[in-house]
Write a protein that holds these residues in place. Structure first.
Motif, PDB file in Angstrom:
ATOM      1  N   LEU A   1       0.833  -1.199   0.000  1.00 61.94           N
ATOM      2  CA  LEU A   1       0.000   0.000   0.000  1.00 61.94           C
ATOM      3  C   LEU A   1       0.880   1.267   0.000  1.00 61.94           C
ATOM      4  O   LEU A   1       0.654   2.194  -0.765  1.00 61.94           O
ATOM      5  N   ASP A   2       1.887   1.217   0.848  1.00 61.33           N
ATOM      6  CA  ASP A   2       2.795   2.375   0.893  1.00 61.33           C
ATOM      7  C   ASP A   2       3.449   2.603  -0.463  1.00 61.33           C
ATOM      8  O   ASP A   2       3.633   3.739  -0.904  1.00 61.33           O
ATOM      9  N   GLY A   3       3.797   1.517  -1.109  1.00 62.21           N
ATOM     10  CA  GLY A   3       4.428   1.623  -2.429  1.00 62.21           C
ATOM     11  C   GLY A   3       3.491   2.278  -3.429  1.00 62.21           C
ATOM     12  O   GLY A   3       3.884   3.181  -4.182  1.00 62.21           O
ATOM     13  N   ILE A   4       2.244   1.818  -3.416  1.00 65.03           N
ATOM     14  CA  ILE A   4       1.252   2.388  -4.355  1.00 65.03           C
ATOM     15  C   ILE A   4       1.067   3.880  -4.084  1.00 65.03           C
ATOM     16  O   ILE A   4       1.054   4.706  -4.991  1.00 65.03           O
ATOM     17  N   LEU A   5       0.950   4.172  -2.810  1.00 65.77           N
ATOM     18  CA  LEU A   5       0.704   5.566  -2.441  1.00 65.77           C
ATOM     19  C   LEU A   5       1.885   6.453  -2.788  1.00 65.77           C
ATOM     20  O   LEU A   5       1.721   7.568  -3.288  1.00 65.77           O
ATOM     21  N   SER A   6       3.077   5.935  -2.555  1.00 67.93           N
ATOM     22  CA  SER A   6       4.202   6.831  -2.823  1.00 67.93           C
ATOM     23  C   SER A   6       4.413   6.996  -4.325  1.00 67.93           C
ATOM     24  O   SER A   6       4.805   8.077  -4.782  1.00 67.93           O
ATOM     25  N   ALA A   7       4.082   5.968  -5.106  1.00 67.89           N
ATOM     26  CA  ALA A   7       4.174   6.136  -6.566  1.00 67.89           C
ATOM     27  C   ALA A   7       3.178   7.200  -7.039  1.00 67.89           C
ATOM     28  O   ALA A   7       3.499   8.061  -7.865  1.00 67.89           O
ATOM     29  N   ALA A   8       1.971   7.121  -6.483  1.00 67.92           N
ATOM     30  CA  ALA A   8       0.940   8.106  -6.876  1.00 67.92           C
ATOM     31  C   ALA A   8       1.364   9.510  -6.444  1.00 67.92           C
ATOM     32  O   ALA A   8       1.212  10.484  -7.179  1.00 67.92           O
ATOM     33  N   ARG A   9       1.927   9.569  -5.236  1.00 69.01           N
ATOM     34  CA  ARG A   9       2.352  10.875  -4.712  1.00 69.01           C
ATOM     35  C   ARG A   9       3.431  11.476  -5.618  1.00 69.01           C
ATOM     36  O   ARG A   9       3.366  12.637  -6.006  1.00 69.01           O
TER      37      ARG A   9
END
Ligand code: SF4
Ligand code: SF4
Lengths: 397, 419
Positions: free
Chosen positions: A10-18
Motif C-alpha cells: 500500500l505504501d508503495g502504491i501511495l508513494s508512486a501516486a504521490r
C-alpha cells in the motif's frame, strides 16, 4: 505473505501516486509520448472537462492543475498580475518552460474569468496545440440547454477526433464513459471509506489517489484503486478521536499535500471535500442510456455536484453544502480557499450566512500554492477542533 | 461660418436632464405599479424589457457613479464586513454595500428592489455570481440569458445566434409572467429602430477621432458620451441625445477643437478607467497633450463601430448577434485584433493599458497584449495598474511617475527620430 507485506504494498502504491501527481516534469507521460508515436494527450485545466469525449477522440485527458509547490515561477510572473490566483500563473509557467510540450491540446471549461482569459493566452502562446474554451450552458432552466451542450460536445469530438484520425461514434463514446464511470465509482468508494474511518486513509493519501486519476490511463488506475480498496481493510490502524468536517472552496486550485496533512494532524478530519472536484464531478453514477451523448448531457444537468461550473438556482449550491454536511455527519465546515479565487469568495459569503443561521461552526483559511509554513493553519485547526469538542461536551454536560 | 461653438456642452446638459428624469421615474416605479428588472450593460436587452413594461436598473452604472462620487469606498467596506474578500470585483461589493445601506444612489434616489434579475451573461462570469448574490439578498427571481463565449475570430456561428435568439423569446415569457403584461412587439420594434439610428450617430462620433486633431477624447470623454446608449438605449431621449452630441462633435471638427489645447500624442486605451480618481487620472494624460483616439472600454456596451447594428426588421436575431459580439464576450485574439485595428485606423502613436484589480474579465491577458504590441508591432505600450471602483488601489505618485516616464521617453524618441 507476512503481516507487513500488505502495508508495504500500500505504501508503495501511495508513494508512486504521490510522486506522480507532484511531478511537474510529467515524466511518465513524456516517456510514453517519446516511445509511442500514436499516444496523444490533451491537457485539462480544472474544474471539469468531459474526459470521456477526449478519451473517445483518441487522447488521454491529463489534468493540468498548476505546479503546486514544486515549481519556481520565473516567466509567468510577468504575464499574470499579482492579484490573480497562483494556479493560473503556475500552469502558464509549466507551458512557458516547455514542460507541457507533450500535449497535443489544452482544454478549459466554463469556470471563471481567469480561466476563460487564460484559454486565450494559451492559444496565443502555444499555437500548435488544439486549444478550446468549452462554454457550458448556464441557463439550465431553458429547454435549450441540453441541445446546446450536446452539439458542443459533438463539436469537440469532431475537432479532436479529426486531429487524431478518429471518428467518435456512439460505441466509442459509450466505452469511454464506462471506463471513467468505473474510475469514479472506485473514487467514490475510497471517499466513503475515508469518511467511515478517517484514520484508515489520510486526506493526503486520498488526494494523491484522486489526483493520479487525472494523469493515468483510466483502466490502469482503476486496477490500482481496486488493489488499494482490497488492501485498506487490512491496514493496521488506530482509531483516533477528532471532529468531522466538510471542506469547501478547493474545487480548482489544489492545496498542497502538506497543507492537507495539517488537518489530519490537528484531528480535524475532512470527511467530504470539493478537492479535485473535476475528477469527481458526478455525484452519483450516470444512469445507463443507449445514447452516450445524452448520458453525458444528463450527467452535466442532473447528476453533477453543485459547483460554479454550472449556474443553478442560487440557493442550490448552499443547499447542497448543507446536505453534504448532514450526509457526512459533520461537526463543521472548513472553507479552504485559494488566495484570489473570486468564485470561491462569492460562495463563501452565501454559505457562511446559511451556516451562521443554522449555527454550524466553520473556520476559513486561504492558501497559495507556494505556501510553505503550515504552523498557524494547524493551530487554527486545533483551536477549531477544541472549540467544537468543548462545545459538544458542554451541551452533553 | 462662425468660429464660435454654438453647441458646446449641449450634450452634457441634455444627458443630465435625461438621467435625472430616468432616476425619478425609477424611484416612482413601485408606487406607480411598474415592475423593475436589474440587468447588466454588456449585451443588455433593455429595449426588450421595456417593451415588457419594465423599468431598468443597471447595477454597474450605479457602481460607476458611486465610484466617481467617491462613495464606492464606503460601500465596499460595508460589503467586506459581510464577508466579501478584498479580492473580489469592486463593482459587486459596491452594489451589495449600497443595498445594505438602503439602496440609495449618491444623489439620494432610493432605487427600487428588483422584481426580476436578468443576468444577460455575455462573457463576464462575475455577472452570474453577482446576481446569484442579489437573488439571495433580495429574495428575487433570477433568469439567465446564456451567451456562448466566442471562439476563433470569425464571430458567432448561426447556431450560437439561434441559441441566444430562442432564449430571448423565453425571456419575454418570463417577463410577461412577472409583469402580468403582454409584450408589446411594435413598441420593441420601434425602440430597436431608434437604437439603430442612435448607433449610427454614436459610431460617427467615435469615427470623428480619425481627424487630426481628434475632436473628442475617445476614452475620457467617450465614457460619458456612451452613458445614454447603455442606460436608456432605444428611448426617444437616447436618440435625441445622440443627435445633440453628434451636432456638437461635428462642430468641434469644423472648428478644429479638441479635448486638449494641443494634441501631441494619440493613444489607444485598453481597460476600464479609475473611476474614483477619474479627474486626476485624466489630467496625467492631458499634461502631455495625450488624446485617446480609440478605446476598448467605450465598447463594453456594444462594438458597433465594426458594423454591427440592431435591426428593426429582425429585432430578436440582431439583438442576439449584438449580445454575442460585445467586448466582454470576445476572446484574447479578438481583443488583440480590435486593438490592432484601432491603432491603425486612428493613426495612434501608443497603446496604454490600464489594468484594474477588480476586473479579471479585462485584466487577465493584458500582459500578453502588452508583450504582443511591443514585440510584434513595436508599438510603445504603457502598462499601469489601479482599480475601477476601489479607491485604495490608486497609488497616485507611482501612477504619475510611470505615465510621465513613458511620455517623456516617447517625446525623446520622436525628437531623436526627427518626427
Ligand atoms: S483558482 Fe479560482 S480564480 Fe483561479 S482559475 Fe480557479 S476558479 Fe478561477
Ligand atoms: S469583473 Fe469586470 S466586467 Fe465583470 S462585473 Fe466586475 S467590473 Fe464588470
Amino acid at each position: 505473505m507476512n503481516r507487513g507485506a500488505p502495508s508495504r504494498r500500500l505504501d508503495g502504491i501511495l508513494s508512486a501516486a504521490r510522486d506522480e501527481v507532484q511531478d511537474v516534469e510529467f515524466t511518465a507521460l513524456r516517456e510514453r509520448k517519446r516511445t509511442d508515436p500514436d499516444f496523444h494527450a490533451v491537457g485539462c485545466f480544472p474544474v471539469w472537462v468531459p474526459q470521456e469525449v477526449v478519451h473517445a477522440a483518441g487522447a488521454l485527458p491529463v489534468a493540468v492543475w498548476g505546479g503546486g509547490d514544486r515549481i519556481e515561477i520565473e516567466r509567468a510572473d510577468a504575464r499574470v498580475q499579482s492579484f490573480i490566483c497562483s494556479i493560473s500563473r503556475s500552469t502558464l509557467e509549466l507551458g512557458l518552460t516547455d514542460r507541457l510540450d507533450f500535449l497535443d491540446g489544452m482544454l478549459f471549461g466554463s469556470l471563471c474569468d481567469v480561466a476563460r482569459n487564460l484559454s486565450g493566452v494559451w492559444a496565443r502562446n502555444f499555437p500548435d496545440q488544439y486549444v478550446d474554451y468549452l462554454h457550458y450552458p448556464q441557463n439550465l432552466a431553458s429547454p435549450l440547454a441540453p441541445g446546446y451542450l450536446r452539439e458542443d460536445l459533438m463539436r469537440l469530438a469532431r475537432e479532436l477526433g479529426g486531429r487524431f484520425g478518429v471518428v467518435v461514434d456512439d460505441d466509442r463514446l459509450q466505452a469511454s464513459i464506462e471506463l471513467y464511470e468505473g474510475l469514479r465509482a472506485r473514487l467514490r468508494k475510497l471517499a466513503d471509506l475515508r469518511s467511515a474511518e478517517p484514520w484508515r486513509l489520510s486526506l493526503e493519501e486520498l488526494q494523491v489517489l484522486v489526483r493520479a486519476a487525472g494523469r493515468r490511463d483510466p483502466a490502469e488506475h482503476a486496477a490500482v484503486l481496486d488493489e488499494v480498496l482490497d488492501l485498506l481493510p487490512e491496514r493496521e490502524v488506530r482509531r483516533q478521536d477528532g471532529i468531522r468536517v466538510v471542506l469547501e472552496g478547493s474545487f480548482c486550485e489544489q492545496p498542497s499535500l502538506e497543507l492537507l496533512r495539517a488537518f489530519d494532524d490537528a484531528h480535524c478530519f475532512v470527511v467530504d471535500a470539493d478537492l479535485a472536484r473535476g475528477l469527481r464531478f458526478f455525484r452519483e453514477p450516470l444512469p445507463p442510456d443507449d445514447d452516450p451523448w445524452r448520458r453525458l448531457v444528463d450527467g452535466f444537468l442532473h447528476h453533477a455536484e453543485a459547483s460554479i461550473v454550472r449556474h443553478v438556482a442560487p440557493h442550490e449550491r448552499t443547499a447542497r453544502l448543507l446536505e453534504r454536511i448532514e450526509a457526512a455527519d459533520a461537526d463543521g465546515v472548513v472553507f479552504c480557499t485559494a488566495k484570489f479565487c473570486e468564485p470561491a469568495f462569492y460562495d463563501f459569503v452565501l454559505h457562511k450566512r446559511a451556516l451562521e443561521e443554522r449555527k454550524v461552526p466553520f473556520m476559513a483559511v486561504e492558501f497559495e500554492e507556494k505556501m510553505s509554513s503550515f504552523e498557524s493553519l494547524r493551530t487554527q485547526a486545533e483551536t477549531f477542533v477544541e472549540s467544537i469538542l468543548f462545545f459538544s461536551e458542554e451541551v452533553v454536560g | 461660418m462662425s468660429s464660435e461653438p454654438r453647441f458646446q456642452g449641449s450634450g452634457v446638459q441634455l444627458q443630465k436632464e435625461l438621467l435625472t428624469d430616468w432616476y425619478r421615474r425609477l424611484a416612482a416605479a413601485p408606487e406607480e405599479g411598474r415592475k423593475v428588472a436589474y440587468l447588466f450593460i454588456s449585451g443588455n436587452v433593455g429595449e426588450l424589457l421595456q417593451a415588457c413594461g419594465m423599468d431598468l436598473v443597471f447595477p454597474e452604472v450605479n457602481a460607476l457613479q458611486c465610484g466617481i462620487k467617491k462613495v464606492a469606498g464606503e460601500n465596499i467596506l460595508e460589503a467586506e464586513d459581510l464577508g466579501y474578500s478584498g479580492d473580489v470585483c469592486g463593482y459587486v461589493k459596491n452594489d451589495i454595500g449600497m443595498m445594505l445601506k438602503g439602496n440609495r444612489m449618491p444623489h439620494g434616489t432610493a432605487l427600487p428592489p428588483p422584481d426580476l434579475l436578468v443576468c444577460n451573461y455575455a462573457g463576464c462570469a462575475t455577472y452570474l455570481r453577482w446576481f446569484e448574490a442579489l437573488a439571495e439578498f433580495w429574495g428575487a427571481e433570477m433568469v439567465v440569458v446564456d451567451v456562448p463565449y466566442l471562439r476563433g475570430t470569425a464571430g458567432p456561428t448561426e447556431q450560437e445566434v439561434d441559441y441566444v435568439e430562442r432564449q430571448l423569446h423565453e425571456l419575454v415569457a418570463a417577463c410577461e409572467r412577472v409583469t402580468g403584461q403582454r409584450f408589446d412587439e411594435s413598441a420593441y420594434r420601434a425602440a430597436i429602430a431608434r437604437t439603430k439610428e442612435s448607433e449610427d450617430l454614436w459610431v460617427e462620433v467615435l469615427h470623428s477621432a480619425r481627424n487630426r486633431p481628434s475632436p473628442i477624447d475617445a476614452y475620457f470623454e467617450a465614457v460619458f458620451f456612451m452613458a445614454p446608449m447603455y442606460v436608456m438605449r432605444g428611448t426617444e431621449g437616447c436618440l435625441e441625445y445622440y443627435r445633440a452630441l453628434h451636432r456638437e462633435v461635428m462642430e468641434r471638427v469644423r472648428l478644429g477643437h479638441g479635448p486638449v489645447p494641443e494634441e501631441k500624442v494619440r493613444i489607444v486605451m485598453e481597460g476600464p478607467p479609475a473611476w474614483p480618481h477619474f479627474r486626476r487620472f485624466w489630467e496625467m494624460f492631458q499634461d502631455w497633450g495625450a488624446v485617446a483616439v480609440a478605446s476598448t472600454y467605450s465598447k463594453v456596451g456594444g462594438v458597433w463601430d465594426l458594423g454591427e447594428r440592431h435591426d428593426p426588421a429582425d429585432p430578436f436575431r440582431s439583438m442576439a448577434r449584438y449580445m454575442l459580439g460585445c467586448y466582454t464576450n470576445r476572446n484574447w485574439a479578438m481583443r488583440s485584433e480590435l486593438i490592432e485595428h484601432y491603432l491603425d485606423e486612428y493613426a495612434a502613436d501608443a497603446l496604454v493599458i490600464h489594468s484594474v484589480k477588480s476586473c479579471r474579465s479585462f485584466s487577465v491577458g493584458q500582459a500578453d497584449l502588452r508583450e504582443r504590441f511591443i514585440r510584434e508591432h513595436e508599438v510603445p505600450t504603457l502598462f499601469v495598474e489601479s482599480d475601477l471602483a476601489d479607491p485604495r488601489y490608486f497609488a497616485e505618485a507611482q501612477m504619475k511617475n510611470r505615465i510621465d516616464a513613458f511620455f517623456e521617453a516617447l517625446e525623446h524618441r520622436r525628437m531623436t527620430a526627427g518626427v
